[in-house]
Scaffold this motif. Structure first.
Motif, PDB file in Angstrom:
ATOM      1  N   SER A   1      31.940-118.327 -35.393  1.00  0.00           N
ATOM      2  CA  SER A   1      33.172-119.143 -34.324  1.00  0.00           C
ATOM      3  C   SER A   1      32.607-119.916 -32.765  1.00  0.00           C
ATOM      4  CB  SER A   1      34.122-117.784 -33.942  1.00  0.00           C
ATOM      5  OG  SER A   1      33.347-116.216 -33.443  1.00  0.00           O
ATOM      6  N   GLY A   2      33.363-119.828 -31.963  1.00  0.00           N
ATOM      7  CA  GLY A   2      33.000-120.204 -30.863  1.00  0.00           C
ATOM      8  C   GLY A   2      32.663-121.526 -30.603  1.00  0.00           C
ATOM      9  N   SER A   3      32.261-122.316 -29.295  1.00  0.00           N
ATOM     10  CA  SER A   3      31.810-123.764 -29.027  1.00  0.00           C
ATOM     11  C   SER A   3      30.397-123.890 -30.330  1.00  0.00           C
ATOM     12  CB  SER A   3      31.169-123.717 -27.804  1.00  0.00           C
ATOM     13  OG  SER A   3      31.603-125.272 -27.319  1.00  0.00           O
ATOM     14  N   ILE A   4      31.296-125.003 -31.526  1.00  0.00           N
ATOM     15  CA  ILE A   4      29.851-125.147 -32.464  1.00  0.00           C
ATOM     16  C   ILE A   4      29.980-126.553 -32.908  1.00  0.00           C
ATOM     17  CG2 ILE A   4      29.282-124.771 -35.164  1.00  0.00           C
ATOM     18  CD1 ILE A   4      30.672-122.149 -34.896  1.00  0.00           C
TER      19      ILE A   4
ATOM     20  N   GLY B   1      24.339-127.851 -26.790  1.00  0.00           N
ATOM     21  CA  GLY B   1      23.168-126.472 -26.792  1.00  0.00           C
ATOM     22  C   GLY B   1      22.282-127.205 -27.888  1.00  0.00           C
ATOM     23  N   TYR B   2      20.543-126.713 -28.243  1.00  0.00           N
ATOM     24  CA  TYR B   2      20.295-126.882 -29.464  1.00  0.00           C
ATOM     25  C   TYR B   2      21.054-125.760 -30.295  1.00  0.00           C
ATOM     26  CZ  TYR B   2      18.078-129.252 -25.296  1.00  0.00           C
ATOM     27  OH  TYR B   2      17.705-129.935 -24.313  1.00  0.00           O
ATOM     28  N   VAL B   3      19.863-126.093 -31.521  1.00  0.00           N
ATOM     29  CA  VAL B   3      20.141-125.695 -32.723  1.00  0.00           C
ATOM     30  C   VAL B   3      19.106-124.074 -32.577  1.00  0.00           C
ATOM     31  CG1 VAL B   3      18.292-126.478 -34.226  1.00  0.00           C
ATOM     32  CG2 VAL B   3      19.774-124.852 -35.842  1.00  0.00           C
TER      33      VAL B   3
ATOM     34  N   ASN C   1      24.185-125.593 -40.613  1.00  0.00           N
ATOM     35  CA  ASN C   1      23.257-126.618 -41.527  1.00  0.00           C
ATOM     36  C   ASN C   1      22.993-125.298 -42.200  1.00  0.00           C
ATOM     37  OD1 ASN C   1      22.540-128.739 -39.927  1.00  0.00           O
ATOM     38  ND2 ASN C   1      21.722-127.498 -38.624  1.00  0.00           N
ATOM     39  N   THR C   2      21.951-124.709 -42.996  1.00  0.00           N
ATOM     40  CA  THR C   2      22.104-123.756 -43.522  1.00  0.00           C
ATOM     41  C   THR C   2      22.545-122.620 -43.278  1.00  0.00           C
ATOM     42  OG1 THR C   2      19.974-125.011 -44.268  1.00  0.00           O
ATOM     43  CG2 THR C   2      20.352-122.548 -45.207  1.00  0.00           C
TER      44      THR C   2
ATOM     45  N   ILE D   1      22.207-123.162 -36.226  1.00  0.00           N
ATOM     46  CA  ILE D   1      23.929-122.949 -35.459  1.00  0.00           C
ATOM     47  C   ILE D   1      23.721-124.356 -34.173  1.00  0.00           C
ATOM     48  CG2 ILE D   1      26.128-122.562 -33.997  1.00  0.00           C
ATOM     49  CD1 ILE D   1      26.678-120.116 -36.576  1.00  0.00           C
ATOM     50  N   THR D   2      24.214-125.393 -33.965  1.00  0.00           N
ATOM     51  CA  THR D   2      24.051-126.033 -32.551  1.00  0.00           C
ATOM     52  C   THR D   2      25.056-126.558 -32.100  1.00  0.00           C
ATOM     53  OG1 THR D   2      22.306-127.787 -34.326  1.00  0.00           O
ATOM     54  CG2 THR D   2      23.479-128.086 -32.004  1.00  0.00           C
TER      55      THR D   2
END
Length: 120
Positions: free
Chosen positions: A25-28, A104-106, A32-33, A99-100
């Motif tokens: 959850s959150g701003s996603i 932001g960055y992964v 990926n894996t 998660i990216t």
């Protein structure tokens, strides 16, 4: 704030089944894996299974044929179906995900874990 929350752990007899879930959850922006790891008392954390965004799976030899990992990308959730449970599967199970976040960055995120206890 991105977070992963596991659920579904508990106490089960040997030979039984459990299904774990882990929801992001959150701003996603993207995931990926995703994977499941476990840590038994006084042991190091170990890989259980992973699944890519395209559905490719990988399993530890100790769970092949008994556990199945799957995911629902729309729900941002990964599952672990555990069948034919053994006493040695007792551990805290953690999920993780690459998660990216939006803007932001992964990063690799971890849940807080859910306890699975298998009794003989």
């Amino acid at each position: 704030q991105v977070q992963l929350v596991e659920s579904g752990g508990g106490l089960v007899q040997a030979g039984g089944t459990l299904r774990l879930s882990c929801a992001a959850s959150g701003s996603i922006f993207s995931i990926n894996t995703m994977g499941w790891y476990r840590q038994a008392p006084e042991k190091q954390r170990e890989l259980v299974a992973t699944i890519t965004s395209g559905g490719r799976t990988n399993y530890a030899d100790s769970v092949k044929g008994r556990f199945t990992i799957s995911r629902d990308n729309a729900k941002k959730t990964v599952y672990l179906q555990m069948n034919s449970l053994k006493v040695e599967d007792t551990a805290v199970y953690y999920c993780n995900a690459e998660i990216t976040p939006r803007g932001g960055y992964v990063m690799l995120y971890w849940g807080k874990g859910t306890l699975v206890t298998v009794s003989s």
